[in-house]
Scaffold this motif. Structure first.
Motif, PDB file in Angstrom:
ATOM      1  N   ALA A 162       0.623  -1.522   0.178  1.00 21.98           N
ATOM      2  CA  ALA A 162      -0.172  -0.267  -0.171  1.00 21.98           C
ATOM      3  C   ALA A 162       0.863   1.308  -0.092  1.00 21.98           C
ATOM      4  O   ALA A 162       0.341   2.501  -1.066  1.00 21.98           O
ATOM      5  N   ILE A 163       2.035   1.197   0.747  1.00 23.78           N
ATOM      6  CA  ILE A 163       2.547   2.300   1.117  1.00 23.78           C
ATOM      7  C   ILE A 163       3.470   2.398   0.329  1.00 23.78           C
ATOM      8  O   ILE A 163       3.327   3.488  -1.074  1.00 23.78           O
ATOM      9  N   GLU A 164       4.158   1.412  -0.869  1.00 23.15           N
ATOM     10  CA  GLU A 164       5.307   1.208  -1.541  1.00 23.15           C
ATOM     11  C   GLU A 164       4.569   2.136  -2.680  1.00 23.15           C
ATOM     12  O   GLU A 164       5.349   2.349  -3.337  1.00 23.15           O
ATOM     13  N   ARG A 165       4.064   1.016  -3.274  1.00 24.52           N
ATOM     14  CA  ARG A 165       2.912   1.988  -4.236  1.00 24.52           C
ATOM     15  C   ARG A 165       3.206   3.512  -4.743  1.00 24.52           C
ATOM     16  O   ARG A 165       3.169   4.095  -5.972  1.00 24.52           O
ATOM     17  N   ASP A 166       2.750   3.632  -3.280  1.00 25.14           N
ATOM     18  CA  ASP A 166       2.385   5.485  -3.614  1.00 25.14           C
ATOM     19  C   ASP A 166       4.078   5.894  -3.399  1.00 25.14           C
ATOM     20  O   ASP A 166       3.701   6.820  -4.243  1.00 25.14           O
ATOM     21  N   ARG A 167       5.168   5.716  -3.470  1.00 23.61           N
ATOM     22  CA  ARG A 167       5.971   5.669  -3.283  1.00 23.61           C
ATOM     23  C   ARG A 167       6.418   5.621  -4.287  1.00 23.61           C
ATOM     24  O   ARG A 167       6.868   6.512  -5.006  1.00 23.61           O
ATOM     25  N   ALA A 183      -4.150  -7.421   7.869  1.00 25.22           N
ATOM     26  CA  ALA A 183      -3.983  -6.107   7.441  1.00 25.22           C
ATOM     27  C   ALA A 183      -2.871  -5.097   8.242  1.00 25.22           C
ATOM     28  O   ALA A 183      -2.051  -4.215   7.690  1.00 25.22           O
ATOM     29  N   ALA A 184      -3.664  -4.811   8.961  1.00 29.56           N
ATOM     30  CA  ALA A 184      -2.434  -3.809  10.055  1.00 29.56           C
ATOM     31  C   ALA A 184      -1.023  -4.505  10.102  1.00 29.56           C
ATOM     32  O   ALA A 184       0.100  -3.373  10.397  1.00 29.56           O
ATOM     33  N   PHE A 185      -0.357  -5.715  10.524  1.00 28.08           N
ATOM     34  CA  PHE A 185       0.847  -6.735  10.441  1.00 28.08           C
ATOM     35  C   PHE A 185       1.355  -5.578   8.986  1.00 28.08           C
ATOM     36  O   PHE A 185       2.807  -5.242   8.901  1.00 28.08           O
ATOM     37  N   ALA A 186       0.851  -5.830   7.734  1.00 35.01           N
ATOM     38  CA  ALA A 186       1.263  -5.704   6.332  1.00 35.01           C
ATOM     39  C   ALA A 186       1.514  -4.567   6.829  1.00 35.01           C
ATOM     40  O   ALA A 186       2.689  -4.308   5.896  1.00 35.01           O
ATOM     41  N   LEU A 187       0.490  -3.640   7.526  1.00 34.38           N
ATOM     42  CA  LEU A 187       1.031  -1.582   7.220  1.00 34.38           C
ATOM     43  C   LEU A 187       2.406  -1.458   8.019  1.00 34.38           C
ATOM     44  O   LEU A 187       3.050  -1.146   7.419  1.00 34.38           O
ATOM     45  N   LEU A 188       2.217  -2.580   9.017  1.00 40.28           N
ATOM     46  CA  LEU A 188       3.543  -2.087  10.320  1.00 40.28           C
ATOM     47  C   LEU A 188       4.845  -2.370   9.190  1.00 40.28           C
ATOM     48  O   LEU A 188       5.499  -1.416   9.749  1.00 40.28           O
ATOM     49  N   PHE A 189       4.738  -3.355   8.707  1.00 41.06           N
ATOM     50  CA  PHE A 189       5.771  -4.073   7.998  1.00 41.06           C
ATOM     51  C   PHE A 189       6.550  -3.320   7.623  1.00 41.06           C
ATOM     52  O   PHE A 189       7.490  -2.721   6.663  1.00 41.06           O
ATOM     53  N   GLU A 190       5.658  -2.227   6.060  1.00 42.52           N
ATOM     54  CA  GLU A 190       5.783  -0.996   5.427  1.00 42.52           C
ATOM     55  C   GLU A 190       6.892  -0.191   5.756  1.00 42.52           C
ATOM     56  O   GLU A 190       7.473   0.766   5.205  1.00 42.52           O
ATOM     57  N   THR A 191       6.276   0.137   7.208  1.00 44.47           N
ATOM     58  CA  THR A 191       6.570   1.391   7.977  1.00 44.47           C
ATOM     59  C   THR A 191       8.493   1.264   8.350  1.00 44.47           C
ATOM     60  O   THR A 191       8.968   2.337   9.046  1.00 44.47           O
ATOM     61  N   PHE A 214       6.506   5.315  12.563  1.00 46.23           N
ATOM     62  CA  PHE A 214       7.410   4.992  12.037  1.00 46.23           C
ATOM     63  C   PHE A 214       7.438   5.836  10.671  1.00 46.23           C
ATOM     64  O   PHE A 214       8.485   5.453   9.793  1.00 46.23           O
ATOM     65  N   PHE A 215       6.631   5.905  10.271  1.00 43.35           N
ATOM     66  CA  PHE A 215       6.468   6.195   8.514  1.00 43.35           C
ATOM     67  C   PHE A 215       7.261   7.311   8.498  1.00 43.35           C
ATOM     68  O   PHE A 215       7.040   8.304   9.510  1.00 43.35           O
ATOM     69  N   ASP A 216       7.633   7.562   7.480  1.00 42.00           N
ATOM     70  CA  ASP A 216       8.893   8.210   7.179  1.00 42.00           C
ATOM     71  C   ASP A 216       8.011   9.399   5.855  1.00 42.00           C
ATOM     72  O   ASP A 216       8.452  10.318   5.802  1.00 42.00           O
ATOM     73  N   ARG A 217       6.960   9.272   5.758  1.00 40.41           N
ATOM     74  CA  ARG A 217       5.961  10.428   5.839  1.00 40.41           C
ATOM     75  C   ARG A 217       6.718  10.876   3.675  1.00 40.41           C
ATOM     76  O   ARG A 217       6.719  11.789   3.055  1.00 40.41           O
ATOM     77  N   PHE A 218       7.657   9.770   2.935  1.00 43.95           N
ATOM     78  CA  PHE A 218       7.853   9.837   1.916  1.00 43.95           C
ATOM     79  C   PHE A 218       9.099  10.898   2.354  1.00 43.95           C
ATOM     80  O   PHE A 218       9.356  11.360   0.973  1.00 43.95           O
ATOM     81  N   ASP A 219       9.568  11.214   3.211  1.00 44.03           N
ATOM     82  CA  ASP A 219      10.915  11.591   3.112  1.00 44.03           C
ATOM     83  C   ASP A 219      11.697  10.995   2.542  1.00 44.03           C
ATOM     84  O   ASP A 219      12.437  10.173   3.300  1.00 44.03           O
ATOM     85  N   PRO A 220      12.806  11.542   1.564  1.00 43.67           N
ATOM     86  CA  PRO A 220      14.106  10.877   0.969  1.00 43.67           C
ATOM     87  C   PRO A 220      15.057  10.502   1.908  1.00 43.67           C
ATOM     88  O   PRO A 220      16.425   9.683   1.976  1.00 43.67           O
ATOM     89  N   ALA A 221      14.744  11.444   3.178  1.00 43.29           N
ATOM     90  CA  ALA A 221      15.962  11.698   4.060  1.00 43.29           C
ATOM     91  C   ALA A 221      15.596  10.630   4.723  1.00 43.29           C
ATOM     92  O   ALA A 221      16.837   9.926   5.534  1.00 43.29           O
ATOM     93  N   ARG A 222      15.025  10.067   4.941  1.00 42.53           N
ATOM     94  CA  ARG A 222      14.594   9.171   5.675  1.00 42.53           C
ATOM     95  C   ARG A 222      14.201   7.939   5.795  1.00 42.53           C
ATOM     96  O   ARG A 222      14.236   6.721   6.626  1.00 42.53           O
ATOM     97  N   SER A 223      14.267   7.649   3.934  1.00 42.85           N
ATOM     98  CA  SER A 223      13.749   6.219   3.338  1.00 42.85           C
ATOM     99  C   SER A 223      14.929   5.083   4.315  1.00 42.85           C
ATOM    100  O   SER A 223      16.444   6.095   4.261  1.00 42.85           O
TER     101      SER A 223
END
Length: 536
Positions: free
Chosen positions: A87-92, A167-175, A281-290
């Motif tokens: 979910a997050i990776e696709r937006d990235r 669904a929640a763990f899939a999201l957590l693992f992405e962050t 833990f979500f980096d808000r798509f900040d490349p400096a924190r990726s």
């Protein structure tokens, strides 16, 4: 309710709705639903069934509903994780995340919205299996009394909370940076196995997010009352195995108490809490924190940042005619494949730390010095061939992941060169990491074992290449291979053990099957890449 809460709710709903609608338009969603149909068919035809020791009860509405719900929580919670963990990776990757990062959207609202989207996808699978349960009740014909609540309540109270947790763990693992990629895909399998087994080991009901122990306790209690000599035993089996039907065992479902209902609802609340933790833990798509940026030096990050900033009005401009391209001298094709193979192997090994090579070397040495041949070609070779799993999972997907597909596919003779070179690099990794077992089998004169080893060394990277080319992602291989590795080599299942250590007298037979599968998979990868070239 104040306006801020109302706006937050609308934002969460909008994110979940947009993400869900985007997913249902993909072919992968259709494949997901077909997977659910297959599970329903397998349960309806007796390929999947619940056994109480050697017995089973009459297919009442409650039994069918619970069995299908347990199938859902067991299989869909494992496979569904890999389905929704993007979910997050696709937006990235699509750049939508960078647009969202410029809005006032809060991180908790974003992660909760993605949680609902993940849950909606998994809930669609639950819905298909619920329809399959109703159909099974009609065609099974063992009990003509239809009880809608007994049939559907396991889906509402067992399957859906389990899907929320998945669904929640899939999201957590992405962050989480470490678990965002292939490592997380492998870790989930072991975490899932631990979560399924934990309530049975501890006998603690509240440690049961999948609801398996809740159903097992109720069914076993009913079985003790009507089956002489029965003490315990509950299993969900697959294959052609049969169970003795006990006509007097007409289980009417779990007797839900207030505490039981609150416990199941509590897992839904736990899923929301996990999504809120993911927001931290979500980096808000900040490349400096990726994670990718964190691996480079500060100078590298500075150069990357400067490269993405357009020059200002006063910045010097590069002259249009200042760039001169040197034409490539034509060379023979004799050494082309060797150079490409070397480059592919270097790409596959790029970024590995010293400790990766240390572990691989340790496993290789252990294969040479361990005296027991069964140990060498069994657990040692199995561990040695799970260690490079993330190297193989990148095969066939690297071009799509780094956006080099159009550049690569425009090269001359890329199909007969690059794809075999990529495959050769994967085989080389398998040969190197398992070389000790091959040498020991050869010295022992174990020709069938050596053939099985060769079949496994060819099958694994070819499977990775075919799945990577056709799916464009490494998740399918990482999930499937981890399950196959655990069920096959680690549990010595004949036919599924691609190392051949559990095949016994049929070692040669199964080795030939895996060789044939490797050949078919290579053809599939070749045809898939040919189609990609045609559409680029």
């Amino acid at each position: 309710m104040n306006s801020n809460s109302t706006n937050t709710g609308r934002v969460i709903f909008a994110i979940a709705r947009a993400d869900f609608l985007e997913r249902v338009r993909r072919y992968s969603f259709l494949v997901t639903l077909l997977f659910a149909v297959f599970l329903g068919y397998a349960a309806a035809t007796g390929k999947i069934l619940i056994k109480l020791g050697d017995f089973r009860g009459v297919y009442t509405s409650a039994w069918i509903g619970a069995m299908m719900a347990v199938v859902t929580t067991t299989f869909v919670s494992l496979v569904g994780f890999y389905i929704v963990k993007n979910a997050i990776e696709r937006d990235r990757q699509t750049g939508v995340g960078q647009i969202l990062a410029t809005t006032p959207l809060s991180k908790p609202a974003y992660t909760v919205g993605k949680l609902f989207s993940n849950f909606a996808v998994l809930a669609a699978i639950v819905l298909v299996l619920a329809v399959a349960a109703v159909t099974m009740q009609i065609f099974a014909g063992e009990d003509h009394r239809f009880d809608a609540w007994a049939l559907l309540s396991p889906f509402l109270l067992i399957a859906l909370p389990a899907m929320a947790v998945t669904a929640a763990f899939a999201l957590l693992f992405e962050t989480l940076p470490v678990l965002r990629g292939g490592v997380g895909n492998v870790v989930w399998f072991f975490a899932w196995s631990f979560g399924v087994a934990l309530p049975a080991i501890t006998k603690v009901g509240w440690l049961d997010p999948m609801g398996l122990w809740t159903v097992a306790e109720s069914m076993m209690t009913a079985a003790r009352a009507v089956i002489p000599g029965y003490k315990e035993g509950f299993s969900l089996t697959m294959g052609e195995r049969t169970a003795q039907l006990v006509e007097s065992l007409r289980w009417q479902g779990v007797e839900w108490t207030t505490n039981g209902l609150l416990l199941r609802l509590g897992w839904v609340g736990a899923a929301v809490v996990i999504a809120l933790v993911a927001a931290v833990f979500f980096d808000r798509f900040d490349p400096a924190r990726s994670f990718a940026a964190s691996r480079g030096t500060k100078a590298d990050q500075k150069r990357a940042t400067e490269a993405t900033v357009a020059p200002g009005p006063g910045a010097p401009q590069r002259a249009a005619g200042a760039v001169h391209l040197t034409p490539l001298a034509g060379r023979g094709s004799a050494s082309g494949f060797g150079r490409i193979s070397t480059a592919e192997l270097r790409l596959a090994l790029n970024g590995l730390r010293w400790w990766w090579y240390a572990v691989a070397a340790g496993l290789l040495i252990a294969q040479f010095v361990t005296p027991q041949l069964d140990v060498i070609r069994g657990p040692l070779l199995g561990v040695a061939w799970i260690w490079p799993a993330l190297i193989w999972s990148a095969m066939g997907t690297r071009e799509a992941r780094y956006g080099t597909d159009q550049l690569l596919f425009s090269s001359a003779k890329i199909l007969p060169r690059q794809l075999p070179a990529c495959w050769f690099g994967g085989v080389a990794v398998a040969v190197f990491t398992g070389a000790g077992a091959a040498v020991r089998l050869a010295l022992a004169g174990h020709s069938s074992g050596l053939l099985a080893w060769a079949a496994g060394a060819l099958f694994i990277p070819t499977l990775a290449l075919a799945l990577g080319v056709w799916s464009g992602t490494s998740k399918f291989f990482e999930g499937l291979y981890t399950v196959l590795w655990y069920v096959g080599p680690m549990n010595h299942t004949p036919g599924l053990d691609f190392t051949g250590s559990a095949s016994g007298p049929r070692t040669t037979f199964y080795a030939l099957i895996y060789l044939a599968l490797a050949a078919a998979l290579f053809v599939a990868a070749f045809l898939g890449r040919k189609g990609q070239l045609r559409h680029n």
